[in-house]
Every structure is written in C-alpha cells, then in structure tokens.
Design an enzyme around this catalytic site. Structure first.
Site, PDB file in Angstrom:
ATOM      1  N   PHE A 140       1.338  -1.145  -2.906  1.00  0.00           N
ATOM      2  CA  PHE A 140      -0.084  -1.062  -2.576  1.00  0.00           C
ATOM      3  C   PHE A 140      -0.746  -2.368  -2.991  1.00  0.00           C
ATOM      4  CE2 PHE A 140      -4.552  -0.148  -3.098  1.00  0.00           C
ATOM      5  CZ  PHE A 140      -4.822   0.561  -1.943  1.00  0.00           C
ATOM      6  N   ASP A 225       1.822  -8.952  -8.006  1.00  0.00           N
ATOM      7  CA  ASP A 225       0.544  -8.255  -7.973  1.00  0.00           C
ATOM      8  C   ASP A 225       0.454  -7.445  -9.268  1.00  0.00           C
ATOM      9  OD1 ASP A 225      -1.487  -6.399  -7.714  1.00  0.00           O
ATOM     10  OD2 ASP A 225      -1.139  -6.026  -5.578  1.00  0.00           O
ATOM     11  N   LYS A 254      -8.985  -5.046 -11.624  1.00  0.00           N
ATOM     12  CA  LYS A 254      -9.155  -3.830 -12.440  1.00  0.00           C
ATOM     13  C   LYS A 254      -9.731  -4.069 -13.841  1.00  0.00           C
ATOM     14  CE  LYS A 254      -6.253  -0.608  -9.895  1.00  0.00           C
ATOM     15  NZ  LYS A 254      -7.141   0.463  -9.518  1.00  0.00           N
TER      16      LYS A 254
HETATM   17  C1  LIG Z   1      -1.347  -3.113  -7.391  1.00  0.00           C
HETATM   18  C2  LIG Z   1      -2.687  -3.104  -6.713  1.00  0.00           C
HETATM   19  N1  LIG Z   1      -3.036  -4.137  -5.938  1.00  0.00           N
HETATM   20  C3  LIG Z   1      -4.219  -4.172  -5.315  1.00  0.00           C
HETATM   21  C4  LIG Z   1      -5.123  -3.151  -5.436  1.00  0.00           C
HETATM   22  C5  LIG Z   1      -6.431  -3.221  -4.714  1.00  0.00           C
HETATM   23  O1  LIG Z   1      -7.446  -3.461  -5.618  1.00  0.00           O
HETATM   24  P1  LIG Z   1      -8.973  -3.203  -5.204  1.00  0.00           P
HETATM   25  O2  LIG Z   1      -9.111  -1.716  -5.050  1.00  0.00           O
HETATM   26  O3  LIG Z   1      -9.757  -3.750  -6.360  1.00  0.00           O
HETATM   27  O4  LIG Z   1      -9.221  -3.926  -3.940  1.00  0.00           O
HETATM   28  C6  LIG Z   1      -4.807  -2.039  -6.233  1.00  0.00           C
HETATM   29  C7  LIG Z   1      -5.741  -0.925  -6.362  1.00  0.00           C
HETATM   30  O5  LIG Z   1      -5.395   0.162  -6.760  1.00  0.00           O
HETATM   31  C8  LIG Z   1      -3.553  -2.012  -6.891  1.00  0.00           C
HETATM   32  O6  LIG Z   1      -3.186  -0.987  -7.651  1.00  0.00           O
END
Ligand SMILES: Cc1ncc(COP(=O)(O)O)c(C=O)c1O
Length: 400
Positions: A140, A225, A254
C-alpha cells in the site's frame, strides 16, 4: 460545534462524501493512550490514528510547540528559507542513511515524489526509457494516481483505470521473482519493510539485502516506504535497521509531526540531485508550522527513547497475545515488530473490532481477517494487559 452524537451522525450521513466506512462514534478529546467520545465514554486507543499518534494524544511538548508556533508564524512559502524545515531536515539526515530531505503533506505525496525522483534519476543517469518501478503484491503506497498505480490491489485500483504505465508487480518476499522482473528498464524497486495495510507481513530475513544487491547490480534505486513503519514504530527508528540494509530513498509521513499533516522523502546525494530547482514542489510542504511540530516530535522521540520503548512493550504485547492464542483458537498467528502487530484470525476482523470498541478498546483491521494494533509508542505494560484481556474476552465469546 457541540451537537449531540445522533445529530452529528445524521449530518455526517447527509453532508460528507461517503468514501469512508466509519464507526458510529465521534471522538472529541484525547490524553496519552486514551480518547473520549461525545457521550463521555473512554476508550483505550490501540489505533493511534493508524500509527500517527506515536507520542500519544496531547503530549505536553507537542502542545507547547503548536501553541508557540501558532502565535509566531504558520506559513510563508518555499520561495524563502524556512528555519524549522532546515532543522527537521538536519535531524532526519543526522539520524538516517540519507543526505537530503524534501517535505510534502502526506504519505501518498511522498511516494509520488519518490517515483518522480526515481524516473528523473534513471533517465539522467542511465537511459531515457528507463522508467519502470517494481512494487510488491499486497503493498500500500497511497491513493493518488502514481501511488495507486504502485499499489497492486484490485479493491483500491478498481474503477480508477487507466493507471500510470511503467509499474511491474511481484510477490512480496520472493527474491527470485524480483530478480526475474528487474531489467535495464527498471528505475527503482519500491517496498515496505513490513507491509502494514496489506496484513502486517514482515520482510523475510535476507529479502531486503537481496533487493539491495539486485539494485546495486542494475543501477536501479532501492526505495523503502516507511510511511507506516518509520519513526520508531517497529522498535527501531527506521524498520530497515532490523535488517541492516540501507535504501537510496525512504518515504515518511504519519508520525513525523504527531498528526499535523506532513510527508517527507529522504534520499542519498547521488539521487537527491535529480530533483533540481524547479522540478518538483508543493505549496504547504515543510511549512513553519508542520516542521516545527516535526522537530518537537523527533526530538521528544529521541530523548524519551521511544523506539526502545516500542521494542520492549511491543515484545511484551506479542508475548501476551501468543499466550492468549493458546486459549483462543480464533487466533491463527500473531506477527509484527515493535508496536506494529497483526493478529491473523480464522474469521473476519470487522465484528471483532466492533466488539472491542463496545468494551472500550479501539483496534483496526489490515485486510479482511487481520486485526491490527498500532498504539502510541508511549503505551505501557498495564495498558497492554487491559487490551489483551478485552481481545481475549471478545475472541473467546465469538468462538462459542
Ligand atoms: C506504507 C504506506 N504508504 C503510504 C501510505 C499513504 O499515506 P497517506 O494516507 O498519508 O497518503 C500509507 C497509509 O496508510 C501507508 O501505510
């Protein structure tokens, strides 16, 4: 702004775009690992804003930083130098593999910037058709079109096609599959060290080191990520430190500013320079307010040794859950690191989340059958005992 719960839920139904499947409660106050709803009911918060509220709710240092900055300067523009942005970049660089930082407003945006950086770097360093990004099944990376194209799950992508071209998907944890996929069109591999939304799947030992080797051989960038796993969540400041493997690029968001919207891309010098003046930017990114709170978050996290606390209390939580699993056959496995924990169930997690909530505990799911726990890193053993008791009660009841 003080309507009763029923009115608020009616208005939510009527006025909000219905893109979230929300629980029917309105949270209005928080302190540490506890939150309260509009009816005054108290909850133990093992969601923590999905790994955002690392310092707990209303931490005095964060409240102080917000108060002070609110009366000093909220926003100017990246037309000028911003001292708190410079301080936060230095802090992040001093405590990571990276040489430089870029700031934006969310995790998805950080991944968009990383994808752009990878393509620009590959075109300039290698060849103009070197554009592909390899990502993992179950990953994700966010909901914007680039991040969504990197997120190969039908339920997220369906209806939004056409996606961006140039993404290749391989199974998470399968080094041979990555080896087969990488070629002279690969600009980067983008991977979460622990897949959060995808079900709390931890990279197998040797996997990230293997991806590092593949990238070194081909000249592709290795990009982690760490939007969910970063900032102490897994018991190390960065999750990749569990495996001693450094990326070229890392994305964060986050917990970075305790709930004030922020995202960041950290990068090594050799590729950071791809984003030269004028190539990328965003109005709010790294503004004085968000980055002041980021500095307060990061310094508090380091001073209070919160990654160490996440390691210790997370280990205790995993042990307690594994003990509970012996009496609760609904639990298949417990996995994770630090305070990013998945409880794999033999049933859908949704009703379990609701039953925990009725008993005063907030938890969430990751996928259909995995219960996920992402409490604030300031959580203590006594809170863990209470949460595990509630989860045990709910699962033993629903088993009968
Ligand atoms: C690993 C990861 N990358 C990217 C995102 C996307 O972040 P945002 O919701 O701040 O756009 C999330 C959100 O849960 C995530 O867990």
């Amino acid at each position: 702004m003080s309507q009763d719960t029923k009115t608020l839920l009616d208005w939510a139904n009527r006025y909000l775009v219905q893109n979230y499947a929300r629980a029917p409660l309105c949270l209005v106050r928080g302190e540490g690992v506890r939150v309260w709803d509009t009816d005054g009911k108290e909850y133990l918060d093992f969601v923590g804003g999905i790994a955002v509220d690392a310092l707990g709710h209303c931490h005095p240092k964060i409240v102080g930083a917000i108060r002070e900055q609110a009366t000093t300067l909220l926003h100017v523009s990246n037309l000028y130098q911003i001292p708190s942005q410079i301080h936060l970049a230095k802090l992040l660089v001093d405590h990571s593999f990276a040489d430089r930082a870029f700031f934006c407003n969310s995790g998805a945006e950080a991944n968009e910037a990383a994808i752009k950086l990878a393509r620009k770097h590959a075109k300039e360093t290698h060849a103009s058709d070197r554009v592909d990004i390899i990502t993992m099944r179950g990953a994700f990376h966010g909901r914007t079109m680039g991040a969504l194209s990197a997120t190969p799950t039908e339920k997220y992508q369906h209806g939004f096609e056409p996606l961006l071209p140039g993404f290749k998907y391989v199974p998470f944890g399968d080094l041979r599959a990555a080896e087969r996929a990488i070629d002279n069109r690969t600009a980067a591999i983008l991977v979460e060290p622990i897949q959060g939304e995808g079900g709390v799947h931890v990279a197998p030992d040797g996997y990230l080191a293997g991806l590092r080797r593949l990238c070194d051989q081909s000249g592709a960038l290795l990009m982690f990520d760490e939007v969910q796993t970063g900032m102490g969540r897994t018991g190390r400041l960065w999750a990749h430190q569990h495996w001693d493997v450094e990326p070229d690029v890392m994305t964060l968001a986050k917990a970075l500013a305790s709930g004030i919207p922020i995202g960041a891309v950290l990068a090594k010098e050799h590729c950071a320079r791809a984003l030269a003046a004028g190539t990328h930017g965003t109005t709010f990114g790294g503004n004085p307010f968000a980055t002041t709170v980021g500095v307060a978050t990061m310094t508090t996290m380091l001073e209070d040794k919160l990654p160490e606390q996440a390691d210790r209390v997370g280990g205790y939580l995993i042990d307690r859950l594994r003990q509970t699993a012996r009496q609760a056959p609904a639990i298949k496995t417990v996995r994770g690191k630090g305070l990013l924990i998945g409880i794999d169930l033999d049933r859908p997690g949704g009703p379990v989340v609701s039953a925990c909530r009725d008993r005063g505990l907030l938890v969430l799911t990751a996928g259909d059958t995995v219960l996920r726990l992402t409490p604030p890193l300031v959580v203590e053993e006594a809170d863990v005992d209470r949460a595990v008791t509630i989860i045990g009660e709910v699962l033993s009841r629903s088993a009968t």
